[in-house]
Enzyme design. Structure first.
Site, PDB file in Angstrom:
ATOM      1  N   ARG A  21      42.265  53.258  23.492  1.00 46.40           N
ATOM      2  CA  ARG A  21      41.589  52.113  24.119  1.00 46.40           C
ATOM      3  C   ARG A  21      42.610  51.126  24.675  1.00 46.40           C
ATOM      4  O   ARG A  21      42.473  50.634  25.793  1.00 46.40           O
ATOM      5  CB  ARG A  21      40.670  51.419  23.118  1.00 46.40           C
ATOM      6  CG  ARG A  21      39.916  50.252  23.711  1.00 46.40           C
ATOM      7  CD  ARG A  21      38.990  49.610  22.666  1.00 46.40           C
ATOM      8  NE  ARG A  21      38.331  48.452  23.186  1.00 46.40           N
ATOM      9  CZ  ARG A  21      37.152  48.449  23.792  1.00 46.40           C
ATOM     10  NH1 ARG A  21      36.494  49.578  23.935  1.00 46.40           N
ATOM     11  NH2 ARG A  21      36.625  47.341  24.236  1.00 46.40           N
ATOM     12  N   GLY A  27      46.042  49.882  31.484  1.00 45.22           N
ATOM     13  CA  GLY A  27      45.946  50.439  32.841  1.00 45.22           C
ATOM     14  C   GLY A  27      44.989  49.647  33.719  1.00 45.22           C
ATOM     15  O   GLY A  27      45.265  49.393  34.894  1.00 45.22           O
ATOM     16  N   SER A  29      44.303  46.524  33.369  1.00 52.61           N
ATOM     17  CA  SER A  29      44.958  45.243  33.644  1.00 52.61           C
ATOM     18  C   SER A  29      45.950  45.374  34.792  1.00 52.61           C
ATOM     19  O   SER A  29      46.027  44.496  35.663  1.00 52.61           O
ATOM     20  CB  SER A  29      45.669  44.730  32.396  1.00 52.61           C
ATOM     21  OG  SER A  29      44.738  44.480  31.370  1.00 52.61           O
ATOM     22  N   ARG A  34      47.239  44.658  40.662  1.00 52.16           N
ATOM     23  CA  ARG A  34      47.370  45.269  41.996  1.00 52.16           C
ATOM     24  C   ARG A  34      46.285  44.756  42.937  1.00 52.16           C
ATOM     25  O   ARG A  34      46.540  44.480  44.108  1.00 52.16           O
ATOM     26  CB  ARG A  34      47.293  46.789  41.890  1.00 52.16           C
ATOM     27  CG  ARG A  34      48.547  47.412  41.343  1.00 52.16           C
ATOM     28  CD  ARG A  34      48.481  48.936  41.433  1.00 52.16           C
ATOM     29  NE  ARG A  34      49.640  49.517  40.787  1.00 52.16           N
ATOM     30  CZ  ARG A  34      49.611  50.539  39.959  1.00 52.16           C
ATOM     31  NH1 ARG A  34      48.464  51.140  39.689  1.00 52.16           N
ATOM     32  NH2 ARG A  34      50.708  50.993  39.414  1.00 52.16           N
ATOM     33  N   ALA A  35      45.075  44.649  42.428  1.00 55.12           N
ATOM     34  CA  ALA A  35      43.979  44.129  43.254  1.00 55.12           C
ATOM     35  C   ALA A  35      44.248  42.683  43.646  1.00 55.12           C
ATOM     36  O   ALA A  35      43.951  42.277  44.771  1.00 55.12           O
ATOM     37  CB  ALA A  35      42.649  44.246  42.500  1.00 55.12           C
ATOM     38  N   ALA A  41      46.346  34.176  48.483  1.00 52.38           N
ATOM     39  CA  ALA A  41      46.694  33.080  47.573  1.00 52.38           C
ATOM     40  C   ALA A  41      47.447  33.606  46.352  1.00 52.38           C
ATOM     41  O   ALA A  41      48.447  33.010  45.925  1.00 52.38           O
ATOM     42  CB  ALA A  41      45.438  32.326  47.136  1.00 52.38           C
ATOM     43  N   GLU A  80      43.846  31.873  39.281  1.00 52.43           N
ATOM     44  CA  GLU A  80      43.615  32.477  40.602  1.00 52.43           C
ATOM     45  C   GLU A  80      42.943  33.845  40.464  1.00 52.43           C
ATOM     46  O   GLU A  80      42.032  34.181  41.231  1.00 52.43           O
ATOM     47  CB  GLU A  80      44.929  32.618  41.367  1.00 52.43           C
ATOM     48  CG  GLU A  80      44.755  33.103  42.788  1.00 52.43           C
ATOM     49  CD  GLU A  80      44.011  32.113  43.661  1.00 52.43           C
ATOM     50  OE1 GLU A  80      42.986  32.521  44.266  1.00 52.43           O
ATOM     51  OE2 GLU A  80      44.441  30.948  43.737  1.00 52.43           O
TER      52      GLU A  80
END
Length: 133
Positions: A21, A27, A29, A34-35, A41, A80
């Protein structure tokens, strides 16, 4: 008589345990970071962090000052990411304008503003005490 089978979990992560888990959560996170890099911003704040985090270790006169300086920079990035998550969830619902959608997005934006003001205040105070006091 056989026991009824349990339904497949909607989210496979809920059925994972232990280190498996943790590994999968880590992974996810990384995928979230990356997203975040697709948001202008967040990219700007990440670039500022590349400069400010090492500077925090130079400017901080003890571990508490260093932690406040570095922590305030990381807090801006955290807020953010949360704001981007709110905006993404609202946008998934639909593109039409709605008062509650606007309110949620405005509140997320206000949270980013407050984190930036806090960060600026901490850095301003540290710079003042280091060079002017």
């Amino acid at each position: 008589m056989s026991s009824p089978s349990l339904p497949d979990p909607v989210n496979l992560q809920k059925s994972r345990t232990g280190l498996n888990r943790v590994r999968h959560a880590f992974g996810y996170s990384i995928e979230g970071l990356r997203a975040g890099m697709h948001e202008a911003a967040f990219r700007q704040e990440a670039m500022a962090a590349l400069l400010l985090l090492p500077l925090a270790f130079w400017l901080g006169q003890d571990w508490t000052q260093t932690a406040l300086l570095a922590g305030s920079v990381l807090l801006v990035m955290i807020v953010e990411l949360l704001n981007t998550g709110i905006e993404t969830a609202i946008d998934r619902i639909g593109p039409e304008w709605h008062d509650l959608s606007k309110r949620a997005k405005d509140m997320g934006s206000a949270a980013v503003l407050l984190s930036l003001l806090l960060c600026g205040g901490i850095w301003g105070a540290a710079l003042y005490h280091r060079f002017l006091a």
